[in-house]
Design a protein around this motif. Structure first.
Motif, PDB file in Angstrom:
ATOM      1  N   ALA A 173      52.691  36.729  41.662  1.00 43.24           N
ATOM      2  CA  ALA A 173      52.034  37.532  40.714  1.00 43.24           C
ATOM      3  C   ALA A 173      53.256  37.930  39.777  1.00 43.24           C
ATOM      4  CB  ALA A 173      51.318  38.976  41.050  1.00 43.24           C
ATOM      5  N   GLN A 206      56.396  46.141  38.779  1.00 42.17           N
ATOM      6  CA  GLN A 206      56.440  45.827  40.217  1.00 42.17           C
ATOM      7  C   GLN A 206      55.177  45.248  40.540  1.00 42.17           C
ATOM      8  OE1 GLN A 206      58.403  48.153  43.077  1.00 42.17           O
ATOM      9  NE2 GLN A 206      57.442  47.444  44.842  1.00 42.17           N
ATOM     10  N   MET A 207      54.778  43.829  40.944  1.00 41.90           N
ATOM     11  CA  MET A 207      53.748  43.340  41.180  1.00 41.90           C
ATOM     12  C   MET A 207      53.588  43.133  42.694  1.00 41.90           C
ATOM     13  SD  MET A 207      52.560  42.669  38.172  1.00 41.90           S
ATOM     14  CE  MET A 207      51.282  41.543  38.258  1.00 41.90           C
ATOM     15  N   GLU A 208      52.201  42.707  43.106  1.00 37.07           N
ATOM     16  CA  GLU A 208      51.892  42.747  44.175  1.00 37.07           C
ATOM     17  C   GLU A 208      52.615  41.603  45.128  1.00 37.07           C
ATOM     18  OE1 GLU A 208      50.025  42.902  41.612  1.00 37.07           O
ATOM     19  OE2 GLU A 208      48.629  41.213  41.522  1.00 37.07           O
ATOM     20  N   ASP A 209      53.088  40.575  44.539  1.00 42.15           N
ATOM     21  CA  ASP A 209      54.092  39.662  45.288  1.00 42.15           C
ATOM     22  C   ASP A 209      54.698  38.810  44.426  1.00 42.15           C
ATOM     23  OD1 ASP A 209      52.015  37.931  44.096  1.00 42.15           O
ATOM     24  OD2 ASP A 209      50.839  37.884  45.929  1.00 42.15           O
ATOM     25  N   ARG A 244      45.714  49.521  39.720  1.00 38.67           N
ATOM     26  CA  ARG A 244      46.568  49.901  38.805  1.00 38.67           C
ATOM     27  C   ARG A 244      45.605  50.543  37.548  1.00 38.67           C
ATOM     28  NH1 ARG A 244      49.307  44.713  39.570  1.00 38.67           N
ATOM     29  NH2 ARG A 244      51.240  45.265  40.672  1.00 38.67           N
ATOM     30  N   HIS A 293      44.694  44.627  43.247  1.00 35.21           N
ATOM     31  CA  HIS A 293      45.830  45.540  42.628  1.00 35.21           C
ATOM     32  C   HIS A 293      45.565  45.924  41.514  1.00 35.21           C
ATOM     33  CE1 HIS A 293      48.763  46.164  46.039  1.00 35.21           C
ATOM     34  NE2 HIS A 293      48.346  44.901  46.667  1.00 35.21           N
ATOM     35  N   ALA A 333      47.044  38.073  37.374  1.00 31.14           N
ATOM     36  CA  ALA A 333      48.522  38.359  37.303  1.00 31.14           C
ATOM     37  C   ALA A 333      49.006  37.955  35.990  1.00 31.14           C
ATOM     38  CB  ALA A 333      49.152  37.782  38.433  1.00 31.14           C
ATOM     39  N   HIS A 349      45.417  40.095  43.981  1.00 30.73           N
ATOM     40  CA  HIS A 349      45.679  40.433  42.320  1.00 30.73           C
ATOM     41  C   HIS A 349      44.408  41.337  42.001  1.00 30.73           C
ATOM     42  CE1 HIS A 349      48.753  37.360  42.869  1.00 30.73           C
ATOM     43  NE2 HIS A 349      48.063  36.515  42.969  1.00 30.73           N
TER      44      HIS A 349
END
Lengths: 262, 91, 370
Positions: C60, C54-57, A110, A106, A73, A103
């Motif tokens: 993040a 826009q992150m996953e939470d 991405r 995702h 992240a 993370h």
């Protein structure tokens, strides 16, 4: 520049135990980075928490040693804010597979231009050998004293399914192949994931009848099944034994990626 | 010519190098050093491919010991060139 | 020249960020802060070097913001209570690594999921003490849409100046309220003090703040959340070093609290003084206005635009005060902080549930002390 020039020599020797594979893996990654010839000023190493994550502290670049599981992240922010930087992430099986799992998938989805080196020693080494989501079934750790009763993750298959552009697995014994894989990962646009199975004689080996460093090295050497051979085995309907694992390149593709410097 | 070199301040005595050298140049040490570590001993290191041929090929060869050494302790340092015509006369 | 708009607080906050030069937003949707993200999603990609993700939470989200900040850009995130709770660990990381960043918290009723669409000020203590370990931060509280704009700009300047996370602690009422707002062509700018060549990356200057060396500038900064020395190298078992580092992180902000202070004072001679911040300040303004209209001028007001670090010297600005009345949309968080610093009796007027105080409620309390 050679591999040696990338080390912070005033920080060596590092904190890793005798026989730990992390040092070999850092060697391979730095060899790959210096082979490619990246500018030391424009390369950033990022990590989370754990044994593996102390690696960037020994490397003579900008580095970010972040919170547990969040390395990807943080790296996403660095990469998107400055796509000219080359980013390599050091992480571990607990850091990436457990607390950082979300993370991880995702970032694969991405397909952001990062290279993740996941050092898989099967346990949480820094805290003294607790079971991780990658502890093989039946193997012992301090929190699985009767043998792990949960099935482990296969991070490589997870990364492939989630959409990473490059995925491979090697071990800390296969240094030449690992260096080549890391080089390929670094040069691939998009998300590259390299899982490196490593020995932890201190916390894993001695609880699982692999007391000596040499026992674990032989374990890695003898149980690695090349991806191509595994495919042939599948065709013949054979299965891997419980100790065997697949090594090699799982995927190399060019899905649209983000954060690539133009 | 190059010469193999083990940095005793870094070596932690894990002996992984003894498992990977194709010439078995590294052998487990039998006396502890000042830090209590059994640093491997070199057995006829002039056999090392990299020591002999680096300059001939202009690049590093083999190098697995240095690469796998987790403690960054193994390296090569420059050495006097080996002279084939030099005869040592023993009296 | 300035332009006049009719915006809600969240949009004003996003516009303030753009005006301040924010080039990175990483966040996660959460009521009632989503408009900040939505507006920046619209605008940031059109700005040179701008990036919205826009992150996953929320974890993040703040992580990406901290990462982006280390490349030298101004970065922010916006959230509300539950997301704010998730961010706490990484906020501590930003404090320890002295990373400038702005976190907008449009507060809603808690604990837990609580009241997503109702106003509250229940995170005032969490923003100050939420992350583990001793530390200090800066928190700003806007009370109007115009202030959402201005204080967002100020938040970025303070973050860069002090190398710390700065919180914009608005509430749902301010965030979703629409008002006329005047947007100036240019805004004040105080950037990061650059690190000089060949200095240690975490060696503080006399103001206790080290110069900032962004990634890619050749300084080779090892950033870590572990206790570190001036070079940035971990030194976790050195008691003196830890004490020095953490004390410095605390004092670099707390020592300047009376200089950082941003406030409005009305009627220093008053005997009954309201101390307020955020949405309740609007009710207090109404009470004072009505009373003045009726010819009564014994009421005064101290309105804090910066609540943390708490500017306790301001309490001495009211020599005749017989009581401090503190209306808050929580069960008395800042009133206790005021109590710590004054001998004047403090009366907390708490209201939770999502509605603001009415002028009548506040006047009733004031009447008791007349």
């Amino acid at each position: 520049m050679t591999r040696d020039d990338w080390y912070r020599h005033d920080r060596l020797p590092h904190i890793y135990c005798s026989g730990c594979g992390n040092g070999s893996i850092i060697n391979c990654v730095l060899e790959a980075v210096s082979d490619i010839g990246w500018n030391i000023d424009e390369t950033v190493f990022i990590s989370g928490i754990g044994c593996s994550s102390r690696a960037p502290g020994y490397i003579q670049t900008d580095s970010l040693h972040t919170t547990h599981g969040r390395a990807i992240a943080f790296a996403t922010g660095v990469k998107l804010a400055n796509p000219d930087l080359h980013i390599v992430i050091f992480t571990g099986d607990g850091d990436l597979g457990a607390i950082g799992g979300n993370h991880f998938i995702h970032a694969c989805r991405r397909n952001i231009d990062l290279t993740v080196i996941c050092i898989n020693n099967y346990i949480y080494g820094m805290t003294g050998g607790q079971g991780s989501p990658l502890t093989p079934y039946g193997k012992k750790s301090t929190t699985t004293p009767y043998g792990a009763c949960e099935m482990p993750f296969d991070l490589c298959n997870l990364a492939v399914a989630a959409g990473a552009n490059y995925v491979s697995r090697w071990t800390s014994y296969h240094v030449t192949e690992l260096t080549k894989a890391v080089t390929a990962g670094l040069l691939t646009e998009g998300f590259s994931f390299i899982e490196v199975i490593s020995q932890c004689p201190t916390s894993y080996g001695r609880r699982n009848s692999l007391r000596e460093v040499s026992d674990q090295i032989l374990y890695l050497k003898n149980n690695a099944v090349l991806h191509q051979r595994w495919k042939r085995m599948q065709e013949k309907g054979e299965d891997l034994s419980s100790d065997q694992f697949v090594v090699g390149e799982f995927i190399r593709q060019s899905r649209p990626s983000m954060g690539v410097s133009r | 010519m190059m010469k193999l070199f083990i940095d005793e301040t870094r070596c932690k005595g894990c002996n992984i190098c003894t498992m990977v050298c194709p010439y078995s140049i590294f052998t487990p040490g039998d006396t502890p050093n000042r830090r209590g570590i059994y640093v491997p001993v070199l057995d006829r290191p002039e056999r090392c491919t990299n020591c002999r041929l680096t300059y001939l090929y202009g690049r590093q060869l083999c190098g697995v010991c240095s690469m796998i050494c987790p403690d960054q302790a193994i390296s090569w340092i420059a050495d006097e060139p080996y002279s084939a015509r030099c005869v040592v006369i023993e009296y | 020249m300035s332009r006049t708009e009719f915006f809600q607080g969240n949009i004003a906050c996003a516009e303030g960020a753009l005006a301040a030069g924010c080039r990175f937003f990483g966040g996660y949707p959460i009521t009632p802060s989503t408009e900040v993200a939505e507006h920046l999603a619209l605008k940031l990609p059109k700005v040179k070097g701008g990036c919205f993700i826009q992150m996953e939470d929320e974890i993040a989200g703040i992580a990406a913001v901290i990462g982006a900040s280390w490349t030298g850009v101004r970065a922010m995130t916006a959230t509300s209570g539950p997301g704010f709770s998730l961010m706490m660990e990484n906020i501590g990381y930003a404090i320890m690594t002295e990373t400038p960043c702005v976190i907008v918290n449009i507060q809603r009723g808690g604990p837990s999921t609580g009241q997503p669409t109702m106003a509250a000020q229940g995170d005032m203590m969490q923003c100050r003490f939420g992350s583990h370990g001793d530390s200090s931060i800066i928190a700003l509280c806007p009370a109007s849409v115009q202030e959402c704009f201005e204080l967002t700009v100020k938040a970025f300047n303070l973050a860069d100046q002090f190398r710390t996370p700065v919180f914009l602690m608005a509430d749902e009422a301010i965030g979703h309220m629409r008002e006329r707002i005047s947007i100036p062509d240019s805004v004040p700018y105080t950037g990061r003090k650059p690190a000089e060549k060949d200095t240690l990356p975490f060696k503080p200057d006399e103001d206790l703040i080290p110069g900032f060396a962004p990634f890619g500038s050749g300084h080779h900064v090892p950033v870590t959340g572990l206790t570190h020395d001036w070079r940035g190298y971990p030194a976790t078992t050195n008691p003196d070093l830890h004490a020095e580092l953490v004390s410095r992180l605390y004092h670099k902000i707390e020592d300047k609290r009376n200089g950082i202070a941003d406030y409005e004072i009305e009627n220093r001679e008053a005997s009954v003084v309201f101390i307020c911040y955020g949405a309740p300040a609007r009710t207090v303004a109404q009470v004072l206005h009505d009373q003045k209209h009726d010819g009564k001028d014994d009421l005064g007001c101290l309105r804090l635009r910066i609540v943390w670090p708490f500017p306790e010297a301001l309490l001495e600005q009211f020599p005749h005060a017989s009581v401090f009345i503190v209306p808050e949309l929580n069960l008395g968080m800042i009133s206790r902080e005021i109590q710590r610093h004054t001998a004047v009796p403090v009366r907390s007027v708490s209201k939770i549930g999502g509605e603001l105080h009415t002028p009548r409620e506040l006047l009733q309390v004031a009447e008791e002390y007349r």
